[in-house]
Scaffold this active site. Sequence first.
Site, mmCIF file in Angstrom:
data_model
loop_
_atom_site.group_PDB
_atom_site.id
_atom_site.type_symbol
_atom_site.label_atom_id
_atom_site.label_comp_id
_atom_site.label_asym_id
_atom_site.label_seq_id
_atom_site.Cartn_x
_atom_site.Cartn_y
_atom_site.Cartn_z
ATOM 1 N N SER B 250 0.844 -1.177 0.000
ATOM 2 C CA SER B 250 0.000 0.000 0.000
ATOM 3 C C SER B 250 0.886 1.235 0.000
ATOM 4 O O SER B 250 2.082 1.161 0.210
ATOM 5 C CB SER B 250 -0.873 0.027 1.272
ATOM 6 O OG SER B 250 -1.744 -1.075 1.332
ATOM 7 N N SER B 288 -3.770 -3.430 -2.309
ATOM 8 C CA SER B 288 -3.121 -2.171 -1.977
ATOM 9 C C SER B 288 -4.144 -1.190 -1.414
ATOM 10 O O SER B 288 -5.275 -1.120 -1.868
ATOM 11 C CB SER B 288 -2.477 -1.593 -3.233
ATOM 12 O OG SER B 288 -1.384 -0.769 -2.921
ATOM 13 N N ASP B 290 -4.269 2.495 -1.379
ATOM 14 C CA ASP B 290 -3.571 3.649 -1.962
ATOM 15 C C ASP B 290 -4.424 4.884 -1.724
ATOM 16 O O ASP B 290 -5.383 5.148 -2.451
ATOM 17 C CB ASP B 290 -3.343 3.424 -3.454
ATOM 18 C CG ASP B 290 -2.459 2.206 -3.712
ATOM 19 O OD1 ASP B 290 -1.886 1.663 -2.747
ATOM 20 O OD2 ASP B 290 -2.325 1.799 -4.879
#
Lengths: 356, 356, 356, 356
Positions: B250, B288, B290
């Site tokens: 991430s 992830s 993000d």
Amino acid sequence: MAPSGMRMRARALGIAIGTYPPGPNNAITDVGGVLVGHATVMRGDPGSRSTEPVVRTGVTAVLPRADVWAGGVLAATHTLNGDGEMTGTRWIRDLETLTHPVLLTGTRSVGAVYDAALSYIYERRPDRRWGMLPVVAETWDGLLSDQRVQSIEPSHVYEAIEGATDGPVVEGNVGSGTGMVCYDFKGGIGTASRQLPERGGRYTVGVLVQANFGSRRQFVIDGVPAGQTLTDLMPKIAPTMSSDESHEGSVIVVAATDAPLSSRQLERLARRGALGLARTGSISANTSGDIIIAFSTANVVPMKGARPTLALAQLPTDSVDPLFQAVIEATEEAVCGPGGRHDGGSERQRRVWLTL
Amino acid sequence: MAPSGMRMRARALGIAIGTYPPGPNNAITDVGGVLVGHATVMRGDPGSRSTEPVVRTGVTAVLPRADVWAGGVLAATHTLNGDGEMTGTRWIRDLETLTHPVLLTGTRSVGAVYDAALSYIYERRPDRRWGMLPVVAETWDGLLSDQRVQSIEPSHVYEAIEGATDGPVVEGNVGSGTGMVCYDFKGGIGTASRQLPERGGRYTVGVLVQANFGSRRQFVIDGVPAGQTLTDLMPKIAPTMSSDESHEGSVIVVAATDAPLSSRQLERLARRGALGLARTGSISANTSGDIIIAFSTANVVPMKGARPTLALAQLPTDSVDPLFQAVIEATEEAVCGPGGRHDGGSERQRRVWLTL
Amino acid sequence: MAPSGMRMRARALGIAIGTYPPGPNNAITDVGGVLVGHATVMRGDPGSRSTEPVVRTGVTAVLPRADVWAGGVLAATHTLNGDGEMTGTRWIRDLETLTHPVLLTGTRSVGAVYDAALSYIYERRPDRRWGMLPVVAETWDGLLSDQRVQSIEPSHVYEAIEGATDGPVVEGNVGSGTGMVCYDFKGGIGTASRQLPERGGRYTVGVLVQANFGSRRQFVIDGVPAGQTLTDLMPKIAPTMSSDESHEGSVIVVAATDAPLSSRQLERLARRGALGLARTGSISANTSGDIIIAFSTANVVPMKGARPTLALAQLPTDSVDPLFQAVIEATEEAVCGPGGRHDGGSERQRRVWLTL
Amino acid sequence: MAPSGMRMRARALGIAIGTYPPGPNNAITDVGGVLVGHATVMRGDPGSRSTEPVVRTGVTAVLPRADVWAGGVLAATHTLNGDGEMTGTRWIRDLETLTHPVLLTGTRSVGAVYDAALSYIYERRPDRRWGMLPVVAETWDGLLSDQRVQSIEPSHVYEAIEGATDGPVVEGNVGSGTGMVCYDFKGGIGTASRQLPERGGRYTVGVLVQANFGSRRQFVIDGVPAGQTLTDLMPKIAPTMSSDESHEGSVIVVAATDAPLSSRQLERLARRGALGLARTGSISANTSGDIIIAFSTANVVPMKGARPTLALAQLPTDSVDPLFQAVIEATEEAVCGPGGRHDGGSERQRRVWLTL
């Protein structure tokens, strides 16, 4: 006889909101597999002169299924107003699943509950190695509970999770609802459900709210602006509170169904929760954190290793209207439960703020 | 001489990303008033046979202004992919302001940091009575740090907040970046800035990242697919990790500017952070988280009592392109800082995973 | 005496929704500078045996200011349910401004109105060289108007724009409302307004709706479930319609205020429009396109060449609640206007569907 | 030999973007069932002294399946920047399906194409009685095509729809791409595809772009900042354009796959289209309308009458990364096709703007 801790409910007063009938318990647990547990924390006496902090808080856990850590359910959220927190919702948006209990608490204890939710996984579900993003939501119980201290222990979170059961749900001053105030009545946990008829697919929709919002004058019960006439039961502010603190509060709505809905359909269901709140008089005030989460128990979604594809049941889009109607009705009734229950006008009720 | 703890940066290696020049420190602190502080927690030795947990974690605080608790700055967030957490963002969306430090940490410590952030307010800023929704973001440091124990104490959070300074920012294995891995290099905290020319308004954009994402083969430095040739410096997995854990990780991006942007303009700036990540090779993988937060220091927004109206400076919409370009460049360089710094190939670097 | 074309309004029947007083015209035009114009198209006789298409459609234009093409107003939209169209809203989201009239029409004529809106600019405002993204919204008038033909000419769009005036607004079967049906009554254009008291800043909120949604049984007037008792005035389906077409319809809500709100505050205002719809009984059905646009006339935003910064007035966030309340009340009343107006039960009303 | 109208493509020049191989035609039509059709409109000679309008515009139709009117495909959209239009996307969001061709055109012709798309249904598909919300997207061809006149006839829309085929896709100055400019090269229609390996499920991802954005200096081909050295092929502005018009343009991305993705997974795929644009140098400028639509051909979704539930195939969430990678690569290559194709430097290319 009502379960221990249950008080009179709106429906028992002859207030039958909406058109669909409720399920057996008129509770979110009428959706098969859904469990609810509470841990209540009360310390101190607001009437005493002690300097001991007055604590009225707790944790409520809604489990979409008993083994939610092993496989999730499709879910979605909607935020009607943003002065509030529900963690873990980005995962829900993008991975479409709820893989944690929904943990409700007071604003002051979000961190403690979050941390305990992770500890619980490492201790009790050590095989789970992914998705370490608990779902913790809050409303502010600062009118009744001292915010300077954080009073939730990990054991309270474990108790709410492990004590979660199906069947009747204790409402009101219990669990995370302990310190909540709604429409200037004592608020807290409320729940209701609706059962669809044959042509609606016989599905069930259940709602549980943590109701902590609204000014008295706004309150509407089943279309009647009751808040404009019930003016004499206003709360006495707890002694640790300064007089200049307004309270417009927040609400968390948890909606469950056994209808096989996609995550987008569930997001649409969550949006209708806002319409149910509106029917009770909510304007979703500036300082309100009005957050709705909806999930369906119909599909269990494995997070790892399913190959090559899943086959998910989904309701056709032209079948969703009865569910929309049902979630609006159940949300409205769930709010009126704890918010409307205390308007009997007894002397005891008038002193609710001191004797809680 | 570089400040204590600083290592060689991408720009010092002759890698000059983009077209705008960096600010004096090539750091988010080049935006006037922004402060950064770290608290680093390291315990245990991954090379020993001890059963003591190996801990590599920490907290990093980004303060948009020293007295952020007294008045907020306009802010917005964007989520490129949702397997991650940043708390407090519903408030940011609807109330348009950031009124807390941005606190970065590891996934395991979100709850502890959240709780400490509230304790800090009740202890140190008791006059603040609203907006009790801290901003805490995380990436997963489980490759290098034992997740079974939560290792952040309130004192670490206080240390990061109270030790926050302007000037050069320590990067890499520090604060919340201590346990992070990026493109299969040692990752962590990175920062960069850009200064706009006269016709761009002489504004500054600064970015700080907590970089913990990406597979080696994806890594691109300034357009060069370096990750496809630098194949020999792959991490050794920490001994407490099982071998079947993939790492796609991430990233948290914090973007600051002194340009007077509205919350919507800031949200658009945040969206461009994603374009900067793309230029380093990111595909924003399924696992992830993000998340990008952007704020402007140009307007201080009081939360209570301003009457009757505020007068907010705002950049005309047809002036925002240089800022978009700047945030893309700064994000790209901030990621390449910690991610690209360790490819020198020294024997020490090869062993980074054991000797950290 | 009512203006030409006006019929009895809900308030004239003694139905006083909400708590704030309406403005002088109880119309969106009570917000200073806002103009409304209609072009109505009626052709054919549903009672005749002619094969001529029966057309009941039109265009309604809401101008946030007379010279909206020269400078926009801050604006935002909210979509409660998505089976509908409002064009031009991505610009509104990202550039924060409304720089076109809001043009309402029937589903079949979106393209024609869109095209005419651009022709109008090239012909009448040739100096405008940017933002060629008109705002055109629709609901489906196919119950009363033949959809096989497109019946709107550019001249109708020009007429609605150039004939727009302040003062009283003609409601009901007029302009884009001509073919609309709401709660199984004759629907169409409705409007209402609210004036805030001194402590709310003396601002005005005005709403105009194109109401074309709802089943009779759902209809609620000021809390009273009137639709459950008013069962005898159901529409006769127009002869060109097949009997298997259900009608759950759509609604467009246009909300205006002179309070200085940011685009985000306006989006929050737009969200409250949904709460107003809920109070009339809406479940926002699956096939409904429930779209709300809100704008503020307080700031005029130039699109080009403003340097170096704008100074925008903005209401402090803790002052928005009265506006939220006002938009909910005005939306509720605007829907009840055209939807509730025809329940007088006269023989003429019973035949509204054939004699329109 | 290349099909009629095809020119040299990036891959033929040795530029092999990304890691996955393209499909047989390196086109969106490599996704089985997807059809593409063009109608090109050219009138007038920019080199002549005639006052006849110079028109360079058209329509391109992407059909997710031949009988898209009878049953939709799951779909989703993402807007990277909002100065653009794609109609019909609220339905796509809430009903999760694309039930129309994706029709691309110039800004000036959105209304005409929208209207023709509805006429087409009433004329050719009279049994379709729902979902009258066409999908029409635009970018601005005003640098090369006179905007004062609207030049698209219904026949052009019918031609693009009915002439749609599988197999190779004509790129560049064709259909809706006829008047487009990208990175100050001649832009227009571009397409590319990727085939996943066995472990990615052998799925195909195809992309078609209408590329009309970017300044030359920003242009990057496969990591190389080619735009900074290719400075001599700048467009001559068409004679009807004033010199003060900047061009930052827009891009529409249509992404198709045969992988069974949910609407949310498709929205995540659409978000990755933005990452592909970033790799070509895009900053998604203020005046850009950067809109991405993604659909999956794997499930056909009936809109009416499916009972009681649908069974939809869906890829497990932990299988989506190869698709994310593929859509980024295909988007990047599709842009470089028309944008990068004309940099050969021939005298003919240098005069592209006059001799088009």
